[in-house]
Motif scaffolding. Structure first.
Motif, PDB file in Angstrom:
ATOM      1  N   PHE A  81      27.718   4.914 -29.525  1.00  0.00           N
ATOM      2  CA  PHE A  81      26.733   4.688 -28.469  1.00  0.00           C
ATOM      3  C   PHE A  81      26.306   3.224 -28.407  1.00  0.00           C
ATOM      4  O   PHE A  81      26.064   2.588 -29.433  1.00  0.00           O
ATOM      5  CB  PHE A  81      25.509   5.576 -28.738  1.00  0.00           C
ATOM      6  CG  PHE A  81      24.424   5.486 -27.712  1.00  0.00           C
ATOM      7  CD1 PHE A  81      24.522   6.171 -26.518  1.00  0.00           C
ATOM      8  CD2 PHE A  81      23.289   4.720 -27.952  1.00  0.00           C
ATOM      9  CE1 PHE A  81      23.506   6.101 -25.568  1.00  0.00           C
ATOM     10  CE2 PHE A  81      22.269   4.644 -27.016  1.00  0.00           C
ATOM     11  CZ  PHE A  81      22.383   5.336 -25.821  1.00  0.00           C
ATOM     12  N   GLU A  82      26.220   2.709 -27.191  1.00  0.00           N
ATOM     13  CA  GLU A  82      25.774   1.339 -26.977  1.00  0.00           C
ATOM     14  C   GLU A  82      24.299   1.335 -26.605  1.00  0.00           C
ATOM     15  O   GLU A  82      23.866   2.068 -25.708  1.00  0.00           O
ATOM     16  CB  GLU A  82      26.621   0.678 -25.882  1.00  0.00           C
ATOM     17  CG  GLU A  82      28.089   0.560 -26.276  1.00  0.00           C
ATOM     18  CD  GLU A  82      28.920  -0.191 -25.254  1.00  0.00           C
ATOM     19  OE1 GLU A  82      28.331  -0.820 -24.349  1.00  0.00           O
ATOM     20  OE2 GLU A  82      30.156  -0.142 -25.356  1.00  0.00           O
ATOM     21  N   GLN A  83      23.525   0.500 -27.282  1.00  0.00           N
ATOM     22  CA  GLN A  83      22.067   0.536 -27.161  1.00  0.00           C
ATOM     23  C   GLN A  83      21.558   0.196 -25.760  1.00  0.00           C
ATOM     24  O   GLN A  83      20.419   0.498 -25.418  1.00  0.00           O
ATOM     25  CB  GLN A  83      21.435  -0.408 -28.192  1.00  0.00           C
ATOM     26  CG  GLN A  83      21.637   0.040 -29.634  1.00  0.00           C
ATOM     27  CD  GLN A  83      21.126   1.451 -29.899  1.00  0.00           C
ATOM     28  OE1 GLN A  83      20.056   1.841 -29.438  1.00  0.00           O
ATOM     29  NE2 GLN A  83      21.911   2.234 -30.640  1.00  0.00           N
ATOM     30  N   GLU A  84      22.410  -0.428 -24.948  1.00  0.00           N
ATOM     31  CA  GLU A  84      21.992  -0.748 -23.576  1.00  0.00           C
ATOM     32  C   GLU A  84      21.846   0.511 -22.725  1.00  0.00           C
ATOM     33  O   GLU A  84      21.190   0.493 -21.678  1.00  0.00           O
ATOM     34  CB  GLU A  84      23.025  -1.670 -22.927  1.00  0.00           C
ATOM     35  CG  GLU A  84      24.358  -0.984 -22.677  1.00  0.00           C
ATOM     36  CD  GLU A  84      25.511  -1.945 -22.457  1.00  0.00           C
ATOM     37  OE1 GLU A  84      26.297  -1.687 -21.533  1.00  0.00           O
ATOM     38  OE2 GLU A  84      25.626  -2.922 -23.190  1.00  0.00           O
ATOM     39  N   ASP A  85      22.452   1.606 -23.161  1.00  0.00           N
ATOM     40  CA  ASP A  85      22.406   2.852 -22.399  1.00  0.00           C
ATOM     41  C   ASP A  85      21.160   3.659 -22.757  1.00  0.00           C
ATOM     42  O   ASP A  85      20.636   3.561 -23.870  1.00  0.00           O
ATOM     43  CB  ASP A  85      23.656   3.694 -22.674  1.00  0.00           C
ATOM     44  CG  ASP A  85      24.931   2.981 -22.247  1.00  0.00           C
ATOM     45  OD1 ASP A  85      24.893   2.255 -21.238  1.00  0.00           O
ATOM     46  OD2 ASP A  85      25.959   3.149 -22.933  1.00  0.00           O
ATOM     47  N   ALA A  86      20.706   4.457 -21.809  1.00  0.00           N
ATOM     48  CA  ALA A  86      19.551   5.326 -22.053  1.00  0.00           C
ATOM     49  C   ALA A  86      19.990   6.558 -22.834  1.00  0.00           C
ATOM     50  O   ALA A  86      21.067   7.106 -22.595  1.00  0.00           O
ATOM     51  CB  ALA A  86      18.923   5.737 -20.726  1.00  0.00           C
TER      52      ALA A  86
END
Length: 199
Positions: A171-176
């Protein structure tokens, strides 16, 4: 921002069901697609966000959604419910057809603003869940990960399960990332905020 200030969410209806792009609505209303495994809770998610019981048909029978279902919300936004993936009792031919239909929509639809990728908070993401997330990242489609069925897990274990899912998805932290329960009505405002940010 509360959704009522922007949308009359009660003014919602199933607009049409489409098998391919020739059937898509022809306008510029922004769309949010909903993707996830069969029985992950997509229909319940739609119904809960719109304050309706049966706008999107919930079913104990996986694989019920077989077309792209376009839901009109106050003539300002649409939810697009795509067929659930990962249901073993559907034939390979049918699964391939669904896959092509979903891919065509996700990669060619100008109206698409983001995809809500639903996963089950109780379980490690499936291979298909990971593939969907990677697909969306590859095509640079904004993604909102919603972990459903939070009511099925004690709150004290939410962080552990969230970490498990994020690790598996890379998971990329920019995503909700939103914890959600249609039963306990958890995550509704957060989901709307994330959706409306993309419109």
């Amino acid at each position: 921002m509360a959704e009522e200030q922007v949308l009359n969410t009660h003014n919602a209806s199933l607009l049409l069901s489409a098998a391919n792009k020739s059937h898509y609505p022809e306008d510029d209303i922004p769309e949010i697609a909903l993707a996830g495994r069969s029985n992950v809770g997509k229909s319940s998610f739609i119904n809960t966000l719109l304050g309706r019981k049966n706008l999107a048909r919930t079913s104990g029978k996986p694989g019920k959604t077989q077309l792209l279902n376009f839901f009109n919300i106050d003539d300002k936004i649409r939810f697009v419910d795509v067929p659930g993936y990962g249901y073993a009792k559907v034939s390979k031919v049918e699964r391939a057809r669904w896959g092509k239909m979903i891919e065509e929509y996700l990669t060619s639809r100008d109206n698409l603003r983001a995809v809500v990728s639903l996963v089950d908070l109780r379980h490690e993401p499936s291979t298909e869940d990971v593939q969907m997330y990677e697909f969306l990242k590859y095509y640079e489609i904004p993604v909102i990960v919603v972990a459903t069925k939070a009511d099925k897990i004690p709150r004290g274990k939410w962080n552990k399960h969230e970490s498990m899912i994020k690790k598996k998805l890379n998971f990329e932290q920019e995503d909700a990332f939103i914890l959600f329960s249609s039963v306990d009505r958890i995550g509704i405002d957060q989901a709307w905020d994330a959706i409306l940010e993309q419109i």
